[in-house]
Write a protein that holds these residues in place. Sequence first.
Motif, short mmCIF file in Angstrom:
data_model
loop_
_atom_site.label_atom_id
_atom_site.label_comp_id
_atom_site.label_asym_id
_atom_site.label_seq_id
_atom_site.Cartn_x
_atom_site.Cartn_y
_atom_site.Cartn_z
N TYR A 212 37.03 9.66 -16.41
CA TYR A 212 37.63 10.36 -17.41
C TYR A 212 38.98 11.17 -16.78
O TYR A 212 39.26 11.89 -17.87
N THR B 196 40.03 12.94 -24.93
CA THR B 196 39.63 13.58 -23.77
C THR B 196 39.62 15.32 -24.58
O THR B 196 39.45 16.38 -24.22
N TYR C 102 36.58 17.57 -25.54
CA TYR C 102 36.24 18.65 -24.08
C TYR C 102 37.59 19.26 -23.81
O TYR C 102 37.13 20.57 -23.01
N ALA D 45 40.06 21.86 -16.45
CA ALA D 45 39.21 20.77 -16.99
C ALA D 45 38.75 19.84 -15.80
O ALA D 45 37.83 19.63 -15.35
#
Length: 87
Positions: free
Chosen positions: A15, A47, A50, A75
Motif C-alpha cells: 500500500y 489510495t 485513506y 500517510a
Amino acid sequence: MYRLLVFLWRVIDAYELLIVVGVILSWVPRSYGSFIDQIDNGIKSLTDPYLNLFRRLLPSVGMGGMSIDFSPIVAIVVLDLIKRLII
C-alpha cells in the motif's frame, strides 16, 4: 499468528508503494483516457480514501501557482508506525 503479522506487514508495504507510485504519476503529463491515466485512476481509487483522511487535516500548501500535498508523507509515516506496532 506469525504468518498473519508477516502478511499484514507485506500488505502495508504494498500500500505504501501504491501511494508512492500515485505521487510519481501525478507528476507525469498525460492525455485523458491514456494507459497511464487509467493506471493513475486505479491507484487513486485505492489510495484516495485513506489519503483523504489526512487531506482534511493538512490542506495543500500553495507556492506560486502550484500546490504541494503533504498528505502522502503523513500517510506513509502513519503506516510505518502501524508496522512498528505490529512488531
